[in-house]
Design an enzyme around this catalytic site. Sequence first.
Site, mmCIF file in Angstrom:
data_model
loop_
_atom_site.group_PDB
_atom_site.id
_atom_site.type_symbol
_atom_site.label_atom_id
_atom_site.label_comp_id
_atom_site.label_asym_id
_atom_site.label_seq_id
_atom_site.Cartn_x
_atom_site.Cartn_y
_atom_site.Cartn_z
ATOM 1 C CG ASP A 133 18.507 59.549 174.670
ATOM 2 O OD1 ASP A 133 19.307 58.622 174.443
ATOM 3 O OD2 ASP A 133 18.003 60.271 173.774
ATOM 4 C CG ASN A 192 17.831 52.450 173.956
ATOM 5 O OD1 ASN A 192 17.193 53.278 174.595
ATOM 6 N ND2 ASN A 192 18.995 52.727 173.392
ATOM 7 C CG ASP A 209 28.742 48.109 179.111
ATOM 8 O OD1 ASP A 209 29.101 48.804 178.156
ATOM 9 O OD2 ASP A 209 27.791 47.294 179.062
ATOM 10 C CG HIS A 248 16.208 55.216 170.651
ATOM 11 N ND1 HIS A 248 17.399 54.567 170.853
ATOM 12 C CD2 HIS A 248 15.640 54.605 169.568
ATOM 13 C CE1 HIS A 248 17.574 53.622 169.956
ATOM 14 N NE2 HIS A 248 16.503 53.611 169.147
ATOM 15 C CD GLU A 271 25.722 50.053 175.818
ATOM 16 O OE1 GLU A 271 25.776 48.848 175.559
ATOM 17 O OE2 GLU A 271 25.580 50.937 174.942
#
Length: 366
Positions: A232, A223, A215, A228, A259
């Site tokens: 990404d 973010n 994780d 975003h 994630e």
Amino acid sequence: MASTDPAFHRELEAIRLLSVQVLRNLERTAAEVRSAQARQQPVSSAVLETMLSDPAITAIRRHGEELSTLQRKLDDQRDTLKRKENQALRTGFAFWLSGLALGWLVGLLFAWRTSDRILKPLLQLEQLMKTPGEDVNTALQSSTIKNAPMEIGSLMRSFLKLVTEGQELTAQLKSLASTDGLTAVGNRRSFDEGLSEEWRRGLRSGQPLSLLLLDVDHFKLYNDLYGHVQGDACLRTVADVIRSQARRSSDLVCRIGGEEFAVLLPETPLAEATKLAHDILAALDAMALVHGSSPVVGWVTASIGVACAIPQRDESASLLMERADQALYVRKGRLGRHGVTVAEPSADVSVELKTEDAQDSSVPLR
């Protein structure tokens, strides 16, 4: 036929003329006889001899014989013609039968050639349509297709193109169905299928199956800070780092959540899986992706839960997932992020966990 023969007509005309002459001679003789009777005198024998020796009577006899000869010839010719006519009919019937037999043979030959050069390729094409997974290229090289008419060959090549495009499209669809669109690693569906398949394989082989759950630490803060698009890009980088360490063809890397990533390691004991987890953390630290909102360090880090099991028939694959997830939960919740937590082999997910941070420190959990 006699009415159209010139010789026959000539003989008949000669007999007619001679008959007229004989009739006249008979009339003269009859007149002489009547005259002698009127005079009451005997008929002279010379008169009778003259009548009997009349050349016309002899000529009539000769012409009659000629006429009879001609009639026999005509009859013979008629019989010969009749025989020829019958023979011609028989010959014609024989030719008709021969033609019929020849036509039948030609029809059989055409049917055989049609079956060999047209029907067989079409039947083979039908079979390929029913089972398109077969090698169409091999089928095109068969003698059945090579000897087929040009139109059939063209149809087979078009079918090959269609099958090839269909196979490529199917492969693309399968890839899309099992690949995460953002990171290009496997998706959750791919992970679930891979876990079930490797668990069944482990039941047969008795080999250990390990699982890493990773994780990204404080990704929501990342973010919120960078947006975003940058988020990404961060996930793609993390996926690349994981793949750079899990290099075996049997290793399966998947993104199973926002994630969260999973690494499935067939035939891998716990020690090797734990080492790989540390290698991933070390590689991610080496990337040093700036994370200005991270409360841990100033770059992107991750937490990893490790579990290993030898598949048993009275257990399910979900148990391995639960133990790795429990290890990750302990790592993130109780021990702090940026480290590796290992679930000791046991059927119970609440067992003691061994934990190691990024600096390889280790403490037992109670």
